[in-house]
Structures are given as structure tokens and as C-alpha cells.
Write an enzyme that holds these catalytic residues in place. Structure first.
Site, mmCIF file in Angstrom:
data_model
loop_
_atom_site.group_PDB
_atom_site.id
_atom_site.type_symbol
_atom_site.label_atom_id
_atom_site.label_comp_id
_atom_site.label_asym_id
_atom_site.label_seq_id
_atom_site.Cartn_x
_atom_site.Cartn_y
_atom_site.Cartn_z
ATOM 1 N N CYS A 68 41.716 44.853 44.105
ATOM 2 C CA CYS A 68 41.308 46.036 43.327
ATOM 3 C C CYS A 68 40.567 46.946 44.293
ATOM 4 O O CYS A 68 39.336 46.965 44.327
ATOM 5 C CB CYS A 68 40.405 45.616 42.176
ATOM 6 S SG CYS A 68 41.211 44.552 40.976
ATOM 7 N N ALA A 69 41.301 47.699 45.081
ATOM 8 C CA ALA A 69 40.729 48.220 46.327
ATOM 9 C C ALA A 69 40.056 49.588 46.264
ATOM 10 O O ALA A 69 39.175 49.866 47.081
ATOM 11 C CB ALA A 69 41.815 48.244 47.403
ATOM 12 N N GLY A 73 35.264 50.913 49.378
ATOM 13 C CA GLY A 73 33.994 50.496 49.992
ATOM 14 C C GLY A 73 34.107 49.111 50.612
ATOM 15 O O GLY A 73 33.737 48.890 51.765
ATOM 16 N N LYS A 74 34.646 48.190 49.838
ATOM 17 C CA LYS A 74 34.731 46.811 50.344
ATOM 18 C C LYS A 74 35.911 46.670 51.290
ATOM 19 O O LYS A 74 35.857 45.904 52.251
ATOM 20 C CB LYS A 74 34.789 45.828 49.177
ATOM 21 C CG LYS A 74 33.525 45.950 48.335
ATOM 22 C CD LYS A 74 33.524 45.125 47.112
ATOM 23 C CE LYS A 74 32.363 45.522 46.213
ATOM 24 N NZ LYS A 74 32.545 46.839 45.534
ATOM 25 N N CYS A 189 30.236 44.267 38.963
ATOM 26 C CA CYS A 189 28.926 44.921 38.857
ATOM 27 C C CYS A 189 28.481 44.833 37.398
ATOM 28 O O CYS A 189 28.001 45.800 36.820
ATOM 29 C CB CYS A 189 28.951 46.348 39.384
ATOM 30 S SG CYS A 189 30.179 47.387 38.639
HETATM 31 C C1 LIG Z 1 35.256 47.795 40.661
HETATM 32 S S1 LIG Z 1 36.496 48.890 41.123
HETATM 33 C C2 LIG Z 1 36.832 48.423 42.775
HETATM 34 C C3 LIG Z 1 35.905 49.017 43.786
HETATM 35 C C4 LIG Z 1 36.374 48.727 45.199
HETATM 36 N N1 LIG Z 1 36.546 47.306 45.417
HETATM 37 C C5 LIG Z 1 35.399 49.260 46.229
HETATM 38 O O1 LIG Z 1 34.625 48.504 46.787
HETATM 39 O O2 LIG Z 1 35.436 50.462 46.487
HETATM 40 C C6 LIG Z 1 37.899 48.220 40.330
HETATM 41 C C7 LIG Z 1 39.215 48.880 40.722
HETATM 42 O O3 LIG Z 1 40.274 48.065 40.205
HETATM 43 C C8 LIG Z 1 41.303 48.891 39.763
HETATM 44 N N2 LIG Z 1 42.085 48.063 38.821
HETATM 45 C C9 LIG Z 1 41.830 47.812 37.517
HETATM 46 N N3 LIG Z 1 42.734 46.959 37.015
HETATM 47 C C10 LIG Z 1 43.566 46.639 38.042
HETATM 48 C C11 LIG Z 1 44.704 45.801 38.149
HETATM 49 N N4 LIG Z 1 45.161 45.123 37.103
HETATM 50 N N5 LIG Z 1 45.326 45.699 39.354
HETATM 51 C C12 LIG Z 1 44.856 46.399 40.433
HETATM 52 N N6 LIG Z 1 43.802 47.232 40.378
HETATM 53 C C13 LIG Z 1 43.163 47.341 39.199
HETATM 54 C C14 LIG Z 1 40.589 50.069 39.148
HETATM 55 O O4 LIG Z 1 41.450 51.184 39.055
HETATM 56 C C15 LIG Z 1 39.441 50.267 40.146
HETATM 57 O O5 LIG Z 1 39.837 51.139 41.165
#
Ligand SMILES: C[S@@+](CC[C@H](N)C(=O)[O-])C[C@H]1O[C@@H](n2cnc3c(N)ncnc32)[C@H](O)[C@@H]1O
Length: 261
Positions: A68-69, A73-74, A189
Site C-alpha cells: 500500500c505504497a 513515505g515508507k 496509524c
Molecule cells: C496508510 S496509506 C499508505 C501510506 C504509505 N505507506 C506511505 O508511507 O506513504 C494506505 C494506502 O493504501 C492504499 N490502498 C487501500 N486499499 C488498498 C488495496 N486493497 N490495495 C493496494 N492499496 C490499497 C490507499 O489508497 C493508500 O494510498
């Protein structure tokens, strides 16, 4: 980078557990519009979200998947730890968030990654196996209430239930894509047990193929092994919870799961 920002009047404070991470105590300018930022010398994020990549600690030759990129940031931190080598596979379901991810990758000069616009629930069907997987799962963001009190009312029990179902599907898919001996770091979070310990307990049950392992440092307090009268897997105690009032961070949860060889 530190000297350059200090020369511009920024005040940087060291963080004990990460020698290249700093808290900004004084900002004479917008931190997101300096030359140093545009040159990709740093990423702006809060303190706790630096933990998942640091703890997962991929090696330069690893195959690493961030499920879930966006916005990266990560992912950019993983690439830094990998010395921009190996294979970093970045999955993001929401196409609207991919441009921010790509901009961050380009700004920071990341060249060991590919971006896949896909639902990471399908990862286990993609014929990909990795040594290290990051699942920074979509969540209610309960841990951000101190910064944004409107979240107290904008999210309901219904959201928690819906997200915990998605989190379980993502975790199942991630675990199925781990090589033996590989590790998956689960983070949110949120401080809701339904999005954290209960997800781990439900997915792992009494599966002895995986164990939740101790992390190399203590950043928060132990994960819950009992909730609402239910006893959970004992190794969930090796997870860590960070709280605003105890650790002066956003509310955050991390757990490191290993696939036994
Ligand atoms: C908590 S954020 C991730 C933040 C990211 N890891 C960072 O450090 O910048 C969760 C992300 O997962 C994506 N997401 C949600 N459901 C998903 C899925 N089923 N498969 C892939 N990405 C998904 C969302 O669109 C969002 O961008």
C-alpha cells in the site's frame, strides 16, 4: 543536509533511534519548498511512520514489496535502506494517489522500484514472492485524532468493521507471498484493537507457519493479548503500540511477522 537546513535557520533535533531522522523545531520557510526538498534530500513525515521501514530492514539485494505504497513515505525510506539496489515492488490500488508516489520516487532519485496499480488483495495471485513485505494498511486513522480532532466523529464503528475486513484480506495475501524465512511488517496509524491485534489473531489463528517476532528496539508498549474477554495469540505481545500521550507521536501500531523456514 542538516547543515544546509541549519544555515537557512531551521532548527533540527535528533531522534534517538534513527540517526538520519530529525524533528523540525523551527521553520523559517516552508519545509516543502526548499532547494534541499526539491533535490530529494529528505522526505517530510511524522516520527512513528519512520519505524516500519527501519524495522523491516531490507538488504540491498532483497525483493521487497510495499503493498500500500502511496504517497511513498515508507517506500522511499525502504529504497534508502536498500541503497537503491535490489527490487522494490510498490503496489497501490488508487490510481489518483500514484502521481504523488511517482513524484516522490523521482524527486528522491529512486531507481530500484516499479509501481503497480493493483488491488494488493490480489498479490498472492501475482506469482511474486518476497523476502520482505510491508503492509502499511488502510485504516481509520484513529491515531491522528490529536492532529485532526474531526476524525473523532468522521469515522464510526462501521468504518472500523469494514476496514478490518480489508486488513485481514490484505494480510492473508501478503503472508501467502512471503518466502520461507521472510518477514512482513504490518502497521496502521490506528490504535483500535479491531484494526490491529484482532486482525493478526484472526488471520494467524493457531497457524504455526508464522510467528510474531520481537523487534530490535522498544518504541512503544506491548501489543494486547486480551481484548473484550477474548484471549489472543501470545506472540502478539511482541507487537508495539505507540500513543500520543505516552510517546508523543501519532497513535501507531507495528508488528513483525516471520514465516518460519
Ligand atoms: C496508510 S496509506 C499508505 C501510506 C504509505 N505507506 C506511505 O508511507 O506513504 C494506505 C494506502 O493504501 C492504499 N490502498 C487501500 N486499499 C488498498 C488495496 N486493497 N490495495 C493496494 N492499496 C490499497 C490507499 O489508497 C493508500 O494510498
Amino acid at each position: 543536509m542538516k547543515n544546509r537546513l541549519e544555515n537557512k535557520g531551521f532548527k533540527l533535533e535528533s531522534i534517538d533511534w534513527i540517526h538520519y531522522g530529525f524533528k523540525i523545531r523551527n521553520s523559517p520557510l516552508n519545509l516543502g519548498s526548499t532547494h534541499e526538498y526539491l533535490q530529494g534530500l529528505y522526505y517530510i513525515q511524522s516520527v512513528a511512520p519512520m519505524l516500519p521501514s527501519l524495522i523491516l530492514d531490507p538488504k540491498p539485494n532483497d525483493v521487497v514489496i510495499d503493498m500500500c505504497a502511496a504517497p511513498g513515505g515508507k517506500a522511499t525510506h525502504l529504497a534508502q535502506i536498500m541503497n537503491n539496489q535490489g527490487n522494490l515492488i510498490l503496489i497501490e490500488r488508487n490510481i489518483k494517489r500514484i502521481s504523488a508516489l511517482e513524484i516522490n520516487l523521482r524527486r528522491m532519485g529512486i531507481s530500484n522500484s516499479i509501481v503497480i496499480n493493483e488491488d494488493a488483495v490480489n498479490l498472492s495471485k501475482m506469482n511474486l514472492k518476497a523476502n520482505k513485505i510491508l503492509l502499511d494498511a488502510p485504516c481509520t486513522g484513529e491515531g491522528l485524532i490529536r492532529q485532526d480532532p474531526s476524525r473523532k466523529r468522521s469515522k464510526t464503528i462501521k468504518d472500523i468493521k469494514k476496514l478490518s475486513q480489508i486488513q485481514k484480506k490484505l494480510l492473508n495475501s501478503g503472508l501467502a507471498s512471503l518466502n520461507p524465512g521472510g518477514q512482513l511488517l504490518y502497521s496502521t496509524c490506528s490504535i483500535a484493537p479491531e484494526e490491529n491485534e484482532l486482525v493478526l489473531d484472526d488471520v494467524l489463528k493457531d497457524n504455526s507457519e508464522f510467528s510474531i517476532v520481537k523487534m530490535p528496539g522498544n518504541y512503544g508498549i506491548e501489543g494486547l493479548t486480551e481484548f473484550n474477554g477474548k484471549t489472543l495469540r501470545e506472540d502478539i505481545k511482541f507487537s508495539q503500540r505507540l500513543y500520543p500521550h505516552l510517546h508523543n507521536t501519532i497513535g501507531f501500531f507495528i508488528s513483525l511477522i516471520e514465516k518460519i523456514k
